[in-house]
Design a protein around this motif. Structure first.
Motif, PDB file in Angstrom:
ATOM      1  N   GLY A  84     -66.687  91.881 -16.854  1.00 32.36           N
ATOM      2  CA  GLY A  84     -67.192  92.646 -15.702  1.00 32.36           C
ATOM      3  C   GLY A  84     -68.268  93.651 -16.084  1.00 32.36           C
ATOM      4  O   GLY A  84     -69.231  93.349 -16.804  1.00 32.36           O
ATOM      5  N   THR A  85     -68.086  94.874 -15.590  1.00 31.96           N
ATOM      6  CA  THR A  85     -69.081  95.921 -15.839  1.00 31.96           C
ATOM      7  C   THR A  85     -69.222  96.207 -17.327  1.00 31.96           C
ATOM      8  O   THR A  85     -70.329  96.484 -17.816  1.00 31.96           O
ATOM      9  CB  THR A  85     -68.680  97.183 -15.045  1.00 31.96           C
ATOM     10  OG1 THR A  85     -68.889  96.897 -13.660  1.00 31.96           O
ATOM     11  CG2 THR A  85     -69.502  98.390 -15.417  1.00 31.96           C
TER      12      THR A  85
ATOM     13  N   VAL B  44     -62.064 101.901  -8.114  1.00 30.03           N
ATOM     14  CA  VAL B  44     -61.947 100.617  -8.816  1.00 30.03           C
ATOM     15  C   VAL B  44     -63.316 100.177  -9.349  1.00 30.03           C
ATOM     16  O   VAL B  44     -63.424  99.588 -10.425  1.00 30.03           O
ATOM     17  CB  VAL B  44     -61.326  99.559  -7.869  1.00 30.03           C
ATOM     18  CG1 VAL B  44     -61.565  98.149  -8.394  1.00 30.03           C
ATOM     19  CG2 VAL B  44     -59.829  99.828  -7.716  1.00 30.03           C
TER      20      VAL B  44
ATOM     21  N   LYS C 111     -71.553  95.480  -8.217  1.00 32.38           N
ATOM     22  CA  LYS C 111     -71.120  96.685  -7.498  1.00 32.38           C
ATOM     23  C   LYS C 111     -71.075  96.419  -6.005  1.00 32.38           C
ATOM     24  O   LYS C 111     -70.132  96.775  -5.320  1.00 32.38           O
ATOM     25  CB  LYS C 111     -72.101  97.808  -7.802  1.00 32.38           C
ATOM     26  CG  LYS C 111     -71.657  99.132  -8.243  1.00 32.38           C
ATOM     27  CD  LYS C 111     -70.824  99.378  -9.434  1.00 32.38           C
ATOM     28  CE  LYS C 111     -69.781  98.402  -9.832  1.00 32.38           C
ATOM     29  NZ  LYS C 111     -69.299  98.518 -11.187  1.00 32.38           N
TER      30      LYS C 111
ATOM     31  N   SER D 188     -57.563  97.837 -13.662  1.00 28.74           N
ATOM     32  CA  SER D 188     -57.718  96.986 -14.847  1.00 28.74           C
ATOM     33  C   SER D 188     -56.856  95.741 -14.662  1.00 28.74           C
ATOM     34  O   SER D 188     -55.760  95.805 -14.103  1.00 28.74           O
ATOM     35  CB  SER D 188     -57.359  97.746 -16.117  1.00 28.74           C
ATOM     36  OG  SER D 188     -55.983  97.721 -16.327  1.00 28.74           O
TER      37      SER D 188
HETATM   38  O1  M6R Z   1     -61.357  97.955 -18.084  1.00 28.77           O
HETATM   39  P1  M6R Z   1     -62.431  96.935 -18.364  1.00 28.77           P
HETATM   40  O2  M6R Z   1     -63.747  97.562 -18.620  1.00 28.77           O
HETATM   41  O3  M6R Z   1     -62.064  95.970 -19.427  1.00 28.77           O
HETATM   42  O4  M6R Z   1     -62.565  96.114 -17.011  1.00 28.77           O
HETATM   43  C1  M6R Z   1     -63.387  94.980 -16.949  1.00 28.77           C
HETATM   44  C2  M6R Z   1     -63.595  94.551 -15.514  1.00 28.77           C
HETATM   45  O5  M6R Z   1     -62.383  94.135 -14.955  1.00 28.77           O
HETATM   46  C3  M6R Z   1     -64.189  95.683 -14.687  1.00 28.77           C
HETATM   47  O6  M6R Z   1     -65.394  96.117 -15.247  1.00 28.77           O
HETATM   48  C4  M6R Z   1     -64.456  95.259 -13.254  1.00 28.77           C
HETATM   49  O7  M6R Z   1     -65.465  94.273 -13.253  1.00 28.77           O
HETATM   50  C5  M6R Z   1     -64.837  96.488 -12.439  1.00 28.77           C
HETATM   51  N1  M6R Z   1     -64.080  96.531 -11.223  1.00 28.77           N
HETATM   52  C6  M6R Z   1     -66.288  96.549 -12.129  1.00 28.77           C
HETATM   53  O8  M6R Z   1     -66.634  97.615 -11.307  1.00 28.77           O
END
Ligand code: M6R
Length: 378
Positions: free
Chosen positions: A63-64, A168, A255, A374
């Protein structure tokens, strides 16, 4: 001054100047340009063995955090000259990078608890025992939660201090990860003598000004909110950029879709012409990052083609000349910045755009449907 915050996401977006300051204080000696009291302005606290013979970097994330890693890849390659590969953590155990000696593997996770990322690490740990101890891959965790499970699984940890993030949608945790990646790349670049002392001075002075520049972008929030009102019924968004801002196009799309449930895709602007451009018509809005620098002219040339398909075109850019301005239907201004550091600024209006579009659609921006902070299951 912070306005009243109706939601955590907005509060967390507004905390970003302070988050950047905290990260810089933790890892950089910004007085160094005037007063060279130490050998290096960067103090990551990693032992000498971490750096020995480092030949390649592998990064796993989701993800991010994956988008932060893609910006990090650019810095590690362009500043420090170290070949760097990034892969979705969820794909890694089934499609690992070939096992190479003297490799640093970095797991990036805001929460430190994401199952896919922890699984990828376990996989890496198990297979690295095949190599002799001297050239085994080192495992580094980059996280915003230092006391998380990640810490127990790695040899070294870099903390991205952003304090608790409730929304989130990751915002301030992303910017903190970017600063840590940037300092790591600077550190490696200095140790490998890839940076002249003048260039290092310029890059340190630029990074020091980031909090103030983020505040300038935040001061224009009303204009972004107004634009969001106009876009609230748009059903398709395309985010485009080239070079170091390409991952920010991916992040802008993520986003928007995770908070507002609107269809949004991010593309490298040049690649977008190879088929996906067919999707464009008057109903589609294109948000393009076009920052002055080595990819600026090529980006504008790509956007001419986008404009000729009738799509509405919004630019994230510094104040531009009239020829470029004529191309854009709306412009979200970014202060002048070295192109290398521009992702830390260009992401801010995209976070605000996603926030306001979601709020105007009457949705719960802090708790999008079916998502948790998460993902602790694969
Ligand atoms: O806690 P993490 O950085 O490993 O999470 C990864 C993704 O699940 C998280 O970045 C998700 O994409 C977010 N909701 C994005 O805003």
């Amino acid at each position: 001054r912070h306005p009243e915050f109706r939601h955590f996401m907005l509060k967390e977006i507004y905390e970003q100047p302070d988050v950047v300051r905290a990260c810089l204080e933790k890892y950089l000696n910004l007085d160094w340009t005037q007063n060279r009291t130490s050998e290096s302005p960067i103090h990551l606290g990693l032992p000498a063995s971490f750096y020995n013979g480092l030949a390649e970097i592998h990064i796993v994330a989701c993800g991010t955090s994956l988008h932060a890693s893609l910006v990090g890849q650019y810095w590690l390659e362009q500043l420090a000259g170290i070949p760097t590969r990034v892969r979705y953590a969820s794909e890694f155990p089934d499609h690992p990078f070939p096992l190479t000696p003297n490799t640093l593997t970095i797991a990036v996770t805001q929460s430190g608890e994401t199952a896919d990322t922890l699984k990828a690490l376990t996989f890496e740990q198990q297979r690295r025992s095949q190599l002799t101890p001297a050239c085994r891959p080192r495992l580094l965790g980059l996280t915003n939660q230092p006391n998380s499970t990640l810490q127990q699984r790695v040899d070294h940890i870099l903390h991205a201090p952003s304090e608790q993030e409730v929304g989130v949608a990751a915002t301030k945790s992303f910017v903190a990860q970017l600063i840590v990646f940037y300092t790591l790349a600077l550190d490696l670049a200095c140790r490998r003598q890839m940076l002249s002392s003048d260039r290092l001075d310029i890059l340190l002075r630029e990074v020091e000004r980031l909090p103030e520049k983020i505040s300038q972008i935040l001061a224009a929030t009303d204009a972004i909110a107004q634009l969001a009102k106009e876009l609230v019924d748009t059903q398709d968004f395309i985010f485009l950029a080239r070079g170091i801002n390409y991952p920010i196009a991916l992040e802008g799309a993520l986003k928007l879709k995770e908070t507002s449930y609107i269809h949004a895709e991010g593309y490298a602007a040049g690649e977008f012409l190879h088929g996906p451009i067919a999707i464009l018509d008057e109903q589609v809005t294109v948000v393009a990052i076009a920052m002055p620098g080595q990819v600026y002219d090529k980006t504008l040339a790509n956007l001419q083609k986008v404009k000729s398909r009738g799509a509405r075109l919004i630019a994230i850019t510094t104040p531009v000349n009239s020829e470029a301005a004529a191309l854009f239907d709306s412009l979200l201004p970014i202060p002048d910045v070295d192109e290398l550091l521009s992702p830390i600024l260009t992401v801010i209006p995209l976070q605000l755009l996603a926030y306001y579009i979601t709020v105007y659609r009457g949705l719960d921006v802090d708790r999008p449907r079916g998502l948790t902070k998460s993902l602790s299951a694969e």
